[in-house]
Enzyme design. Structure first.
Site, PDB file in Angstrom:
ATOM      1  N   LYS A  89       0.815  -1.226   0.000  1.00  0.00           N
ATOM      2  CA  LYS A  89       0.000   0.000   0.000  1.00  0.00           C
ATOM      3  C   LYS A  89       0.849   1.277   0.000  1.00  0.00           C
ATOM      4  CE  LYS A  89      -3.872  -2.117   2.463  1.00  0.00           C
ATOM      5  NZ  LYS A  89      -4.843  -1.983   3.547  1.00  0.00           N
ATOM      6  N   ASP A 125      -9.831   2.309   2.536  1.00  0.00           N
ATOM      7  CA  ASP A 125      -9.862   1.730   3.889  1.00  0.00           C
ATOM      8  C   ASP A 125     -10.618   2.616   4.882  1.00  0.00           C
ATOM      9  OD1 ASP A 125      -8.583  -0.674   3.387  1.00  0.00           O
ATOM     10  OD2 ASP A 125      -6.589   0.095   3.853  1.00  0.00           O
TER      11      ASP A 125
HETATM   12  P1  NDP Z   1       1.706  -2.989  10.048  1.00  0.00           P
HETATM   13  O1  NDP Z   1       2.680  -4.113   9.979  1.00  0.00           O
HETATM   14  O2  NDP Z   1       1.933  -1.772   9.216  1.00  0.00           O
HETATM   15  O3  NDP Z   1       1.599  -2.478  11.586  1.00  0.00           O
HETATM   16  C1  NDP Z   1       1.544  -3.397  12.628  1.00  0.00           C
HETATM   17  C2  NDP Z   1       1.210  -2.684  13.939  1.00  0.00           C
HETATM   18  O4  NDP Z   1       0.880  -3.701  14.882  1.00  0.00           O
HETATM   19  C3  NDP Z   1       2.333  -1.878  14.526  1.00  0.00           C
HETATM   20  O5  NDP Z   1       1.808  -0.752  15.194  1.00  0.00           O
HETATM   21  C4  NDP Z   1       2.949  -2.857  15.552  1.00  0.00           C
HETATM   22  O6  NDP Z   1       3.536  -2.219  16.673  1.00  0.00           O
HETATM   23  C5  NDP Z   1       1.716  -3.547  16.032  1.00  0.00           C
HETATM   24  N1  NDP Z   1       1.959  -4.885  16.575  1.00  0.00           N
HETATM   25  C6  NDP Z   1       2.389  -5.966  15.894  1.00  0.00           C
HETATM   26  N2  NDP Z   1       2.467  -7.030  16.710  1.00  0.00           N
HETATM   27  C7  NDP Z   1       2.061  -6.603  17.941  1.00  0.00           C
HETATM   28  C8  NDP Z   1       1.920  -7.234  19.198  1.00  0.00           C
HETATM   29  N3  NDP Z   1       2.204  -8.522  19.360  1.00  0.00           N
HETATM   30  N4  NDP Z   1       1.474  -6.502  20.239  1.00  0.00           N
HETATM   31  C9  NDP Z   1       1.164  -5.188  20.089  1.00  0.00           C
HETATM   32  N5  NDP Z   1       1.289  -4.528  18.913  1.00  0.00           N
HETATM   33  C10 NDP Z   1       1.740  -5.236  17.854  1.00  0.00           C
HETATM   34  O7  NDP Z   1       0.282  -3.643   9.733  1.00  0.00           O
HETATM   35  P2  NDP Z   1      -1.018  -2.920   9.145  1.00  0.00           P
HETATM   36  O8  NDP Z   1      -1.122  -1.607   9.797  1.00  0.00           O
HETATM   37  O9  NDP Z   1      -1.012  -2.976   7.668  1.00  0.00           O
HETATM   38  O10 NDP Z   1      -2.196  -3.910   9.614  1.00  0.00           O
HETATM   39  C11 NDP Z   1      -2.570  -4.008  10.977  1.00  0.00           C
HETATM   40  C12 NDP Z   1      -3.764  -4.936  11.131  1.00  0.00           C
HETATM   41  O11 NDP Z   1      -4.925  -4.379  10.527  1.00  0.00           O
HETATM   42  C13 NDP Z   1      -3.557  -6.300  10.496  1.00  0.00           C
HETATM   43  O12 NDP Z   1      -4.022  -7.274  11.380  1.00  0.00           O
HETATM   44  C14 NDP Z   1      -4.429  -6.260   9.249  1.00  0.00           C
HETATM   45  O13 NDP Z   1      -4.897  -7.542   8.913  1.00  0.00           O
HETATM   46  C15 NDP Z   1      -5.570  -5.353   9.718  1.00  0.00           C
HETATM   47  N6  NDP Z   1      -6.249  -4.684   8.592  1.00  0.00           N
HETATM   48  C16 NDP Z   1      -7.569  -4.970   8.353  1.00  0.00           C
HETATM   49  C17 NDP Z   1      -8.256  -4.356   7.335  1.00  0.00           C
HETATM   50  C18 NDP Z   1      -9.693  -4.693   7.089  1.00  0.00           C
HETATM   51  O14 NDP Z   1     -10.225  -4.334   6.029  1.00  0.00           O
HETATM   52  N7  NDP Z   1     -10.373  -5.345   8.011  1.00  0.00           N
HETATM   53  C19 NDP Z   1      -7.608  -3.363   6.449  1.00  0.00           C
HETATM   54  C20 NDP Z   1      -6.221  -3.096   6.807  1.00  0.00           C
HETATM   55  C21 NDP Z   1      -5.586  -3.762   7.832  1.00  0.00           C
HETATM   56  P3  NDP Z   1       5.115  -1.851  16.752  1.00  0.00           P
HETATM   57  O15 NDP Z   1       5.232  -0.495  16.167  1.00  0.00           O
HETATM   58  O16 NDP Z   1       5.378  -1.898  18.190  1.00  0.00           O
HETATM   59  O17 NDP Z   1       5.856  -2.902  15.975  1.00  0.00           O
END
Ligand code: NDP
Length: 304
Positions: A89, A125
């Site tokens: 994206k 989104d």
């Molecule tokens: P990114 O990889 O860009 O971001 C991940 C985020 O999750 C970061 O803030 C990271 O924190 C945090 N994170 C990861 N693991 C953990 C953990 N174990 N505990 C706490 N925080 C954690 O992912 P996206 O932003 O692209 O996607 C995030 C979620 O949103 C996904 O699950 C995706 O499937 C969902 N999504 C759903 C959509 C829908 O249409 N329903 C559309 C878009 C996304 P840190 O900075 O600390 O690493």
């Protein structure tokens, strides 16, 4: 019906299908249920409008290094539209000829529409989130205090949407404090007076408001062993909890919301509505009319 095959860049280079083609690119992509949703909506539309009889939606596994070539070939092959999912994206943002005004502050695109001069980029989104929160929780982002968990791509899109809709306040919680900084740099200029706060969910701020809408935009919960991104019991009683994750359908965060008798919903409706708006952008089919068919297809695909 056999599952939709996963195609590759090599398949794309040799593409010879007549008719109107649409695609989703991701890496990995085999979990994507977008082909099921879109092809169901197109089959329904074709019953009353023969123009859609030859429209099909395909999925492609494209690693990040191959994205520029894939977008070039898709354009040369005149694919009508493309959806982008993880990790494309943000990468695709700089590869569009024209940008929808609403996508610009998000810095990410999830939908591309073919035009002669190049791709026209959109981000659906935010619309997906607003529609899902309204449909599942009967809430408006503009009326709410928002506790938004995460600082990645999904959180960025959600935060921009909340600010554009003038939420009452926005509280950004992320496990890694340093990753909040770039998000804040992006959001300050468009906050226009909406109070913005940052925190680490392990230590909840004392002045966090009650009745907030909690939105999980982290990937914590994708695996059943994941700890929830926040302990809801530490918050002043929230109005509701929305988890963007839709598979598994009930994360530990949502189970805790149910235990605390808080209204809650998963991300399936968001997926459906962002997809319906993408299809509207490509085809003119009204997103509100295609969404119910897409929702049924999504439920069936996830159950399968
Ligand atoms: P990114 O990889 O860009 O971001 C991940 C985020 O999750 C970061 O803030 C990271 O924190 C945090 N994170 C990861 N693991 C953990 C953990 N174990 N505990 C706490 N925080 C954690 O992912 P996206 O932003 O692209 O996607 C995030 C979620 O949103 C996904 O699950 C995706 O499937 C969902 N999504 C759903 C959509 C829908 O249409 N329903 C559309 C878009 C996304 P840190 O900075 O600390 O690493």
């Amino acid at each position: 019906m056999p599952p939709d095959p996963v195609h590759t860049l090599a398949d794309l280079e040799a593409w010879s299908r007549p008719g109107t083609s649409l695609a989703v690119l991701g890496h990995p992509i085999k979990h994507s249920i977008s082909p099921a949703m879109h092809n169901a909506a197109l089959a329904e539309a074709a019953k009353s409008d023969p123009r859609f009889a030859d429209w099909r939606y395909f999925r492609f596994d494209v690693p990040p290094d191959d994205l520029p070539r894939a977008l070039e070939v898709l354009h040369a092959q005149q694919f009508r539209g493309v959806n982008l999912t993880v990790p494309h994206k943000v990468l695709a943002f700089d590869r569009v000829a024209e940008m929808d005004a609403a996508a610009r502050p998000v810095g990410a695109v999830n939908t591309l529409r073919w035009q002669k001069s190049g791709w026209h980029g959109f981000n659906t989104d935010g619309y997906g989130l607003v529609s899902a929160v309204r449909e599942c929780l009967d809430l408006e982002l503009g009326d709410a205090h928002i506790v938004l968990l995460g600082a990645g791509g999904a959180a960025r899109g959600a935060a921009v949407e909340c600010l554009q809709r003038k939420c009452r306040s926005l509280w950004l919680g992320n496990r890694t404090r340093e990753n909040l900084k770039p998000l804040f740099n992006l959001l300050w200029p468009i906050a226009h007076g909406v109070p913005l706060h940052g925190f680490v969910p392990a230590s909840v701020p004392a002045d966090l408001p009650a009745d907030a809408l909690v939105i999980n935009a982290t990937s914590a919960g994708l695996h059943d062993t994941d700890h929830p991104p926040i302990d809801l019991a530490l918050l002043p009683r929230p109005a509701a909890v929305f988890d963007m994750i839709y598979n598994p359908p009930e994360t530990r965060l949502l189970r805790q919301a149910a235990f605390l008798a808080l209204p809650h919903a998963n991300g399936r409706s968001m997926l459906v509505h962002q997809g319906a708006l993408a299809l509207e952008i490509w085809s003119g089919l009204d997103a509100k009319l295609t969404a119910p068919t897409m929702a049924r297809a999504a439920a069936a695909a996830l159950a399968g």
